[in-house]
Design a protein around this motif. Structure first.
Motif, PDB file in Angstrom:
ATOM      1  N   LYS A   2     -46.957   5.817 -30.383  1.00 40.24           N
ATOM      2  CA  LYS A   2     -46.012   6.868 -30.017  1.00 40.24           C
ATOM      3  C   LYS A   2     -46.629   7.762 -28.947  1.00 40.24           C
ATOM      4  O   LYS A   2     -47.835   7.987 -28.927  1.00 40.24           O
ATOM      5  N   PRO A  80     -51.643   6.002 -32.225  1.00 39.30           N
ATOM      6  CA  PRO A  80     -51.097   4.994 -33.135  1.00 39.30           C
ATOM      7  C   PRO A  80     -50.094   5.643 -34.100  1.00 39.30           C
ATOM      8  O   PRO A  80     -50.204   6.829 -34.414  1.00 39.30           O
ATOM      9  N   ASP A  81     -49.147   4.869 -34.579  1.00 35.98           N
ATOM     10  CA  ASP A  81     -48.095   5.391 -35.455  1.00 35.98           C
ATOM     11  C   ASP A  81     -48.646   6.188 -36.637  1.00 35.98           C
ATOM     12  O   ASP A  81     -48.117   7.235 -36.993  1.00 35.98           O
ATOM     13  N   GLU A  82     -49.727   5.690 -37.237  1.00 33.44           N
ATOM     14  CA  GLU A  82     -50.251   6.348 -38.441  1.00 33.44           C
ATOM     15  C   GLU A  82     -50.943   7.681 -38.143  1.00 33.44           C
ATOM     16  O   GLU A  82     -51.285   8.419 -39.069  1.00 33.44           O
ATOM     17  N   GLN A  83     -51.152   8.026 -36.873  1.00 33.58           N
ATOM     18  CA  GLN A  83     -51.805   9.288 -36.528  1.00 33.58           C
ATOM     19  C   GLN A  83     -50.836  10.331 -35.968  1.00 33.58           C
ATOM     20  O   GLN A  83     -51.250  11.433 -35.624  1.00 33.58           O
ATOM     21  N   SER A  85     -48.431  12.166 -37.426  1.00 32.61           N
ATOM     22  CA  SER A  85     -48.322  13.395 -38.231  1.00 32.61           C
ATOM     23  C   SER A  85     -49.518  14.306 -38.020  1.00 32.61           C
ATOM     24  O   SER A  85     -49.366  15.526 -37.874  1.00 32.61           O
ATOM     25  N   ARG A  86     -50.711  13.732 -37.981  1.00 29.14           N
ATOM     26  CA  ARG A  86     -51.924  14.538 -37.793  1.00 29.14           C
ATOM     27  C   ARG A  86     -51.938  15.183 -36.409  1.00 29.14           C
ATOM     28  O   ARG A  86     -52.296  16.361 -36.261  1.00 29.14           O
ATOM     29  N   ARG A 123     -52.432  -1.614 -28.347  1.00 29.16           N
ATOM     30  CA  ARG A 123     -53.134  -0.491 -28.963  1.00 29.16           C
ATOM     31  C   ARG A 123     -54.569  -0.357 -28.478  1.00 29.16           C
ATOM     32  O   ARG A 123     -55.064   0.755 -28.283  1.00 29.16           O
TER      33      ARG A 123
END
Length: 131
Positions: A2, A80-83, A85-86, A123
């Protein structure tokens, strides 16, 4: 992956840079921009736009009295998608004052990336550890 776009106050850029680096996001871009938020347009301007959308001679002078563009910074980073929110939480913590004009954050999909130097794609092209 993202892309995160954050429009922030000019005086918050140093705190934002430090917060992003400390949170593990050392790669980002920042540019000067100017814009305005959701300040209400004058009722006379809205009426003129509604009544005479084709008549710029009547509407343009009224628009000159609208709120001016405010200098801001636009910060852009790809994560990356999993980061996501942070990264978004980090941007909020560094920029939130509770006052109007704190900014906006947009999250957009990134379909691909290419590192120019090596030709790596996906990525790995944005992963700081392989840079």
């Amino acid at each position: 992956m993202k892309e995160i776009l954050a429009i922030i106050r000019m005086n918050k850029i140093q705190a934002t840079k430090e917060a992003l680096v400390n949170a593990g996001f050392p790669g980002f871009n920042a540019v000067k921009v100017a814009g305005r938020g959701q300040q209400a347009l004058d009722a006379e301007v809205i009426q003129a736009l509604n009544n005479h959308p084709e008549d710029t001679n009547e509407v343009l002078p009224l628009l000159a009295h609208c709120p001016r563009l405010i200098p801001k910074r636009l910060v852009s980073l790809v994560v990356p998608d999993e980061q996501v929110s942070r990264a978004v939480d980090t941007l909020i913590q560094a920029n939130q004052t509770g006052n109007s004009g704190d900014g906006k954050i947009f999250v957009l999909p990134v379909f691909d990336s290419v590192r120019v130097r090596t030709g790596e794609v996906g990525r790995v092209a944005v992963d700081e550890m392989t840079g």
